[in-house]
Design a protein around this motif. Structure first.
Motif, PDB file in Angstrom:
ATOM      1  N   THR A 281      -4.957  16.058   4.476  1.00 41.62           N
ATOM      2  CA  THR A 281      -5.741  16.866   3.182  1.00 41.62           C
ATOM      3  C   THR A 281      -5.555  16.139   2.039  1.00 41.62           C
ATOM      4  N   ALA A 282      -6.397  16.868   1.043  1.00 45.98           N
ATOM      5  CA  ALA A 282      -6.815  16.267  -0.008  1.00 45.98           C
ATOM      6  C   ALA A 282      -5.386  15.751  -0.852  1.00 45.98           C
ATOM      7  N   ALA A 283      -4.371  16.757  -0.872  1.00 48.08           N
ATOM      8  CA  ALA A 283      -3.128  16.143  -1.454  1.00 48.08           C
ATOM      9  C   ALA A 283      -2.653  15.045  -0.970  1.00 48.08           C
ATOM     10  N   GLU A 284      -2.566  14.764   0.353  1.00 46.60           N
ATOM     11  CA  GLU A 284      -2.019  13.541   0.967  1.00 46.60           C
ATOM     12  C   GLU A 284      -2.825  12.397   0.760  1.00 46.60           C
ATOM     13  N   ALA A 285      -3.968  12.349   0.461  1.00 41.09           N
ATOM     14  CA  ALA A 285      -4.833  11.442   0.047  1.00 41.09           C
ATOM     15  C   ALA A 285      -4.585  10.987  -1.460  1.00 41.09           C
ATOM     16  N   LYS A 286      -4.447  12.187  -2.060  1.00 41.75           N
ATOM     17  CA  LYS A 286      -4.170  11.753  -3.760  1.00 41.75           C
ATOM     18  C   LYS A 286      -2.798  11.234  -3.780  1.00 41.75           C
ATOM     19  N   PHE A 287      -1.773  11.559  -3.004  1.00 43.87           N
ATOM     20  CA  PHE A 287      -0.627  11.118  -3.290  1.00 43.87           C
ATOM     21  C   PHE A 287      -0.415   9.381  -2.733  1.00 43.87           C
ATOM     22  N   GLN A 288      -1.269   9.346  -1.716  1.00 42.54           N
ATOM     23  CA  GLN A 288      -1.079   7.865  -0.885  1.00 42.54           C
ATOM     24  C   GLN A 288      -1.818   7.048  -1.823  1.00 42.54           C
ATOM     25  N   TYR A 289      -2.814   7.213  -2.626  1.00 43.79           N
ATOM     26  CA  TYR A 289      -3.542   6.342  -3.320  1.00 43.79           C
ATOM     27  C   TYR A 289      -2.919   6.355  -4.693  1.00 43.79           C
ATOM     28  N   GLY A 290      -2.591   7.582  -5.152  1.00 43.15           N
ATOM     29  CA  GLY A 290      -1.998   7.275  -6.488  1.00 43.15           C
ATOM     30  C   GLY A 290      -0.500   6.778  -6.778  1.00 43.15           C
ATOM     31  N   THR A 291       0.349   6.827  -5.532  1.00 43.11           N
ATOM     32  CA  THR A 291       1.521   6.862  -5.486  1.00 43.11           C
ATOM     33  C   THR A 291       2.237   5.860  -4.702  1.00 43.11           C
ATOM     34  N   TYR A 292       1.621   6.084  -3.387  1.00 44.75           N
ATOM     35  CA  TYR A 292       2.292   5.169  -2.323  1.00 44.75           C
ATOM     36  C   TYR A 292       1.757   3.679  -2.305  1.00 44.75           C
ATOM     37  N   TYR A 293       0.579   3.685  -2.251  1.00 48.84           N
ATOM     38  CA  TYR A 293      -0.110   2.268  -2.044  1.00 48.84           C
ATOM     39  C   TYR A 293       0.262   1.142  -3.281  1.00 48.84           C
ATOM     40  N   PRO A 294       0.265   1.719  -4.325  1.00 52.57           N
ATOM     41  CA  PRO A 294       0.531   0.919  -5.592  1.00 52.57           C
ATOM     42  C   PRO A 294       2.121   0.334  -5.148  1.00 52.57           C
ATOM     43  N   ALA A 295       2.978   1.281  -4.949  1.00 56.07           N
ATOM     44  CA  ALA A 295       4.198   0.834  -4.661  1.00 56.07           C
ATOM     45  C   ALA A 295       4.648  -0.050  -3.539  1.00 56.07           C
ATOM     46  N   PHE A 296       3.648   0.258  -2.550  1.00 59.71           N
ATOM     47  CA  PHE A 296       3.862  -0.485  -1.136  1.00 59.71           C
ATOM     48  C   PHE A 296       3.338  -1.800  -1.296  1.00 59.71           C
ATOM     49  N   GLN A 297       2.234  -2.008  -2.196  1.00 64.45           N
ATOM     50  CA  GLN A 297       1.546  -3.426  -2.358  1.00 64.45           C
ATOM     51  C   GLN A 297       2.690  -4.034  -3.067  1.00 64.45           C
TER      52      GLN A 297
END
Length: 713
Positions: A281-297
């Motif tokens: 969903t769009a919500a999943e994409a928004k969370f992944q790119y806005g929150t998860y990926y920066p933390a994961f990097q």
């Protein structure tokens, strides 16, 4: 280097996710059974094979395609010779290396069959045999009134029963995978080959030329190839390593292309792509790119930096941790590309627009009401999942401490072994014992106590960042009671026979042990069990909502005369496209790089070192039969619009006739967002050209024996 990961392991490893739009002409990781749906488009794009034959698992090229359990590969001779990427054989090269015998730096070429080396423990070749729709068997008896936990357990029980029946055939490895969020299930049957030997890997100065500087970049000049060979017992059955085993004879093997490859040519790729979530969903994409990926990097950068600092100046530990560092660096760079790519294409806006179109279609007809209810339920579940992901990522760092990972694995095995085999969790049944043994054995050449301690201390700092109410008090108390000094000075798990021996002990032995890492695993066990139950409950509820939601998406696409490819899930897929470069910010990316570019980049300093023999051959223009008629030189790598992701590493890149023209090994940094959303203007995959591979084999590494075996004249 292409990544591989699991869907929910976005909490522990890099994940791919999104694009709720139906597939475009070049988009889609298609199942063999979907060939009729896209046959006309493929023929229009340039396919010369009969599409019906292309989708047949009993015919080449698909019957020649194999999985390495994380990478893809293909048979290229009747004697079980298998070609894949250099970075896919890297673990076996590392495992066989040591100071004074550094195959990572120097490369490895077996002069004969007898001198081929055993792969690292756990190395497997899986030969695809069938894909069978078992949706009715898996979903029989499910009810919307069930709890998520019960639903997940019923699905798992059905999967295990199907797998067990399939594996009654000797030497088979089977799995039941979900497609379209659990709307469909297929049983994948593979022949498991356990004796895998390293045949040839060029030196890292070829196989990893450019290193992390060039990773995910264009122009690229990496010779990313390596060779394994599959061996079986004399009677043809799958067997573990033995000197008198014989080469495996596949049903078919790929033919090496002789026609020149050129700009605009049709190409296909066949392999086992890892995991994408374009249908999220769009919500999943928004969370992944806005929150998860920066933390994961940052999570991965800290990990890689800690290993590099701890191993600096020590040849033995540098070799021991080489494959771990390479993987971490690859993931962290990918995460940066994901973030940049999402911003460049306006991912959130595109996802929101696509989702609105689908949901407007739902709202337009009372007949679609069930899809609307599923959408509402899924939105609630997605919000719940988001709350877990960052904490789960930080918890995953604890398994970087390899002896703690070993202790937790052994205890979990003991707990599951106390149950009937059919009732154990997937991954801890009798069929899984050997893979666990091999995973624990690998530690002996990838472990150093000083480095491991540094990584454990770092993991504890990650754990401290988890909200206090999400931490496990029993675990923290156990660490404090033991003290890190005692954890490492008092354990015997660094000894391989001792470590493996714990797999044969009952739970009571763990509970009575004085080994500090075993005691720590015991303290963690209740919290681990609770987390697994919560995860299963969420998984069951997700399947119930998402499967209906995606059935609606398929119906929406069908109403427009379009097909939807399921998200990648490590099962056999193929995609197609064309050789092409692109324009980017005032630059024109040509579709091929050449050996002159290798020499131009060569500085004599890592990672731009080239073998002297290679440089001399280029300066002498000793190209022989490998010179491209248009380029006038040897092509190295090429760009295409092929739709690939993690797990496609090593995948055969094929021409319109199904012949091998290269090996897929990477994408470009701005295009990695294609795991979430395919944007044709930026998506490009990178393959190493088989002409460069053969040129190096003949002119530089003296691998003429292998060329002859592949039928190259």
């Amino acid at each position: 280097m292409i990544l591989n990961r699991t869907r929910r392991a976005a909490v522990a490893a890099l994940l791919a996710t999104v694009a709720a739009t139906p597939a475009l002409a070049d988009e889609g990781k298609w199942l063999p059974s979907q060939t009729p749906q896209i046959a006309a488009k493929m023929k229009a794009a340039g396919l010369k094979l009969d599409p019906a034959k292309l989708g047949d698992l009993n015919l080449a090229p698909l019957t020649a395609i194999a999985s390495l359990g994380g990478c893809s590969a293909s048979f290229v001779s009747s004697e079980g010779l298998l070609v894949t990427n250099h970075h896919c054989v890297y673990g076996s090269v590392q495992y066989n290396s040591k100071p004074g015998q550094d195959y990572l730096a120097d490369g490895f070429l077996a002069p004969s069959f007898a001198e081929e080396l055993p792969g690292a423990p756990g190395t497997r070749i899986f030969v695809i045999e069938s894909l069978k729709d078992v949706t009715a068997d898996v979903t029989r008896g499910l009810s919307d009134k069930m709890s998520g936990l019960l639903r997940a357990e019923r699905i798992e029980a059905s999967r295990k029963a199907l797998i067990s029946a399939c594996e009654k055939q000797p030497s088979r490895r089977c799995d039941v995978r979900a497609y379209y969020g659990g709307a469909t299930y297929f049983l994948q049957q593979q022949l498991e080959i356990k004796d895998v030997r390293l045949v040839y890997a060029p030196p890292s100065s070829v196989g990893n030329f450019g290193g992390e500087i060039d990773n995910w970049q264009w122009p690229r000049h990496t010779g990313d190839w390596g060779f394994y060979r599959a061996y079986v017992a004399k009677d043809g059955s799958s067997a573990t390593y033995a000197k008198d085993n014989v080469p495996f004879h596949p049903k078919a093997h790929l033919t090496i292309a002789t026609d020149p490859l050129k700009d605009g040519d049709f190409v296909m790729v066949a392999g086992f792509p890892g995991y994408t979530n374009r249908l999220a969903t769009a919500a999943e994409a928004k969370f992944q790119y806005g929150t998860y990926y920066p933390a994961f990097q940052k999570f991965l950068s800290d990990y890689s930096d800690a290993i590099m600092a701890a191993t600096a100046g020590n040849k033995a530990t540098t070799i021991a941790y080489a494959s771990i560092v390479r993987g971490a660096d690859n993931y962290k760079k990918n995460a940066l590309g994901q973030i940049a790519g999402a911003e460049a294409i306006g991912l959130n806006e595109k996802k929101a627009a696509d989702e609105k179109a689908y949901r407007d279609w739902i709202a337009a007809s009372p007949a679609n009401a069930k899809y609307g209810y599923a959408a509402q339920a899924l939105d609630r579940i997605v919000a719940e999942e988001e709350q877990r992901q960052i904490a789960d990522m930080r918890r995953s760092a604890l398994n970087r401490a390899q002896l703690l990972m070993a202790a937790r694995t052994a205890l979990r095995w003991a707990q599951e072994r106390a149950k009937p085999d059919a009732e154990r969790d997937i991954g801890f049944q009798d069929r899984d014992r050997q893979s666990i043994v091999e995973r624990l054995t690998q530690i002996e050449r990838r472990y150093d106590p000083k480095v491991d301690r540094i990584l454990f201390e770092q993991a504890m700092r990650e754990y401290a960042a988890i909200p206090a109410d999400k931490q496990d008090p029993a675990f923290l108390a156990a660490v404090k009671a033991a003290g890190i000094d005692t954890l490492y000075s008092g354990t015997k798990l660094a000894d391989t026979p001792t470590r493996i021996g714990w797999l044969d002990k009952p739970v009571a032995a763990f509970e009575g042990s004085d080994d500090p890492f075993i005691k720590l695993a015991v303290a963690m066990a209740p919290g681990d069990a609770k987390a697994r139950a919560e995860g299963k409950d969420l998984e069951g509820r997700d399947q119930m909502a998402r499967s209906v939601y995606l059935k609606g998406l398929i119906a929406f696409a069908a109403s427009k005369g379009e097909a939807v490819a399921p998200d990648a899930n490590s099962s056999l897929r193929f995609s197609y496209g064309n050789i092409t470069g692109k324009s980017r910010d005032g630059m024109r990316w040509m579709p091929f790089t050449t050996v002159e570019g290798v020499v131009e980049k060569t500085t004599g300093r890592e990672p731009f070192i080239s073998p002297d023999k290679l440089v001399a051959a280029v300066k002498a223009k000793d190209y022989g039969r490998y010179a491209d008629p248009i380029l006038g030189t040897v092509p190295v790598d090429f760009l295409s619009t092929l739709d690939i992701t993690g797990g496609n590493s090593g995948s055969a890149t094929l021409n319109a006739k199904g012949e091998l023209v290269g090996l897929a090994f990477d994408g470009t940094i701005e295009g990695v967002v294609s795991d979430w959303y395919y944007e044709p203007s930026i998506n490009r995959s990178i393959s190493v050209d088989q002409r460069y591979m053969r040129w190096v084999m003949e002119k530089v590494d003296g691998a003429g024996r292998l060329l002859a075996e592949m039928g190259v004249k």
